[in-house]
Design a protein around this motif. Sequence first.
Motif, PDB file in Angstrom:
ATOM      1  N   LYS A 160       0.829  -1.213   0.000  1.00 30.66           N
ATOM      2  CA  LYS A 160       0.000   0.000   0.000  1.00 30.66           C
ATOM      3  C   LYS A 160       0.860   1.259   0.000  1.00 30.66           C
ATOM      4  O   LYS A 160       0.500   2.264  -0.630  1.00 30.66           O
ATOM      5  CB  LYS A 160      -0.935  -0.005   1.209  1.00 30.66           C
ATOM      6  N   ALA A 161       1.995   1.208   0.695  1.00 28.30           N
ATOM      7  CA  ALA A 161       2.891   2.371   0.714  1.00 28.30           C
ATOM      8  C   ALA A 161       3.490   2.616  -0.666  1.00 28.30           C
ATOM      9  O   ALA A 161       3.609   3.771  -1.110  1.00 28.30           O
ATOM     10  CB  ALA A 161       4.000   2.159   1.741  1.00 28.30           C
ATOM     11  N   LYS A 162       3.836   1.548  -1.355  1.00 30.59           N
ATOM     12  CA  LYS A 162       4.393   1.700  -2.707  1.00 30.59           C
ATOM     13  C   LYS A 162       3.360   2.307  -3.644  1.00 30.59           C
ATOM     14  O   LYS A 162       3.672   3.201  -4.442  1.00 30.59           O
ATOM     15  CB  LYS A 162       4.872   0.348  -3.233  1.00 30.59           C
ATOM     16  N   ASP A 163       2.108   1.849  -3.535  1.00 31.02           N
ATOM     17  CA  ASP A 163       1.028   2.429  -4.338  1.00 31.02           C
ATOM     18  C   ASP A 163       0.881   3.924  -4.042  1.00 31.02           C
ATOM     19  O   ASP A 163       0.763   4.740  -4.965  1.00 31.02           O
ATOM     20  CB  ASP A 163      -0.294   1.726  -4.034  1.00 31.02           C
ATOM     21  N   GLY A 164       0.889   4.269  -2.750  1.00 37.13           N
ATOM     22  CA  GLY A 164       0.706   5.662  -2.356  1.00 37.13           C
ATOM     23  C   GLY A 164       1.849   6.558  -2.799  1.00 37.13           C
ATOM     24  O   GLY A 164       1.627   7.680  -3.279  1.00 37.13           O
ATOM     25  N   LEU A 165       3.072   6.070  -2.656  1.00 34.65           N
ATOM     26  CA  LEU A 165       4.239   6.861  -3.044  1.00 34.65           C
ATOM     27  C   LEU A 165       4.272   7.089  -4.550  1.00 34.65           C
ATOM     28  O   LEU A 165       4.582   8.188  -5.013  1.00 34.65           O
ATOM     29  CB  LEU A 165       5.520   6.166  -2.571  1.00 34.65           C
ATOM     30  N   PHE A 166       3.937   6.068  -5.319  1.00 34.73           N
ATOM     31  CA  PHE A 166       3.901   6.254  -6.768  1.00 34.73           C
ATOM     32  C   PHE A 166       2.747   7.164  -7.192  1.00 34.73           C
ATOM     33  O   PHE A 166       2.833   7.850  -8.218  1.00 34.73           O
ATOM     34  CB  PHE A 166       3.807   4.912  -7.488  1.00 34.73           C
ATOM     35  N   SER A 167       1.667   7.184  -6.424  1.00 29.46           N
ATOM     36  CA  SER A 167       0.553   8.071  -6.768  1.00 29.46           C
ATOM     37  C   SER A 167       0.992   9.539  -6.688  1.00 29.46           C
ATOM     38  O   SER A 167       0.514  10.378  -7.455  1.00 29.46           O
ATOM     39  CB  SER A 167      -0.646   7.824  -5.849  1.00 29.46           C
ATOM     40  N   LYS A 168       1.904   9.845  -5.775  1.00 32.42           N
ATOM     41  CA  LYS A 168       2.448  11.213  -5.666  1.00 32.42           C
ATOM     42  C   LYS A 168       3.599  11.426  -6.648  1.00 32.42           C
ATOM     43  O   LYS A 168       3.741  12.494  -7.236  1.00 32.42           O
ATOM     44  CB  LYS A 168       2.939  11.472  -4.235  1.00 32.42           C
ATOM     45  N   GLY A 169       4.445  10.398  -6.776  1.00 33.41           N
ATOM     46  CA  GLY A 169       5.516  10.417  -7.769  1.00 33.41           C
ATOM     47  C   GLY A 169       6.414  11.626  -7.700  1.00 33.41           C
ATOM     48  O   GLY A 169       6.966  11.973  -6.654  1.00 33.41           O
ATOM     49  N   GLU A 170       6.545  12.313  -8.845  1.00 33.62           N
ATOM     50  CA  GLU A 170       7.468  13.439  -8.951  1.00 33.62           C
ATOM     51  C   GLU A 170       7.084  14.616  -8.063  1.00 33.62           C
ATOM     52  O   GLU A 170       7.923  15.476  -7.783  1.00 33.62           O
ATOM     53  CB  GLU A 170       7.538  13.908 -10.405  1.00 33.62           C
TER      54      GLU A 170
END
Length: 258
Positions: A160-170
């Motif tokens: 879930k953290a990986k999903d969330g971090l990629f959702s913010k991305g750059e």
Amino acid sequence: MKLTSFALAIVLPALILSKPVDAQEASKEDLSAEVAKLKQQMSILANALKNVSENQKVIAREIGLIKPEQPSYSGPIEFDYSVFSGDKNADIVIMEFTDLQCPYCKKHHQLTYPKIKEQFIDTGDVLYANNQYPLASLHPQAEEAAKYLVCADEQGGFIKAKDGLFSKGESIQKRDFLNIPGLKELDHEKLTACVSEEKTQDFIEKSKELAIKVGVKQTPSFIIGLKKDSQLVEWKILGGAEPFENFKSVIESLKNKS
């Protein structure tokens, strides 16, 4: 003409002309000080231009203008600095090297990874090894994001953290981390303590060292091979946001060897 030569040709005369020195009137001390200052400015400029050149190479690899070099190392690879998804008894391993602010990594995670998960990870055919390769020169919060992701795993929140971090991305800013979905639900005290620990930084550094050792030149990159005696063997590298079909082709060929 190379960027460095071009920039020096333009900037150095400007630096020299901006510091006129009357050799007849200035004392030796003043002249020495001016020369030392100019040398320092030239050194700073040279380092800055070197960083620009390296960043351009990284960007060129990211968008496919430069083909990755063939790795000089071809031996077995250890799994010491991976976070795993899938069945650890699987014969085939995909080792991902990612940067959480890299748009191509985000593209893979959101479009290609779900297909790999559905067709190969969930079926027990593939073990997915998540490795971090933050490119701090391009993405200023990538290394901090990698730490938060690794630490989320300690609380069972990696996916879930990986999903969330990629959702913010750059767009990730330092102030954002504890409010990102997948992180905000975790114990913040434990999370921030883990992020600041030396062992977490060491975990990330070792993952980066492994990437360099095996010849990873861009993010995302994937090492796909067979698992034998807790090592990855008979592997090859896929670089960039490759389509699902390319992963499928490599996996199917390895199935015939396992």
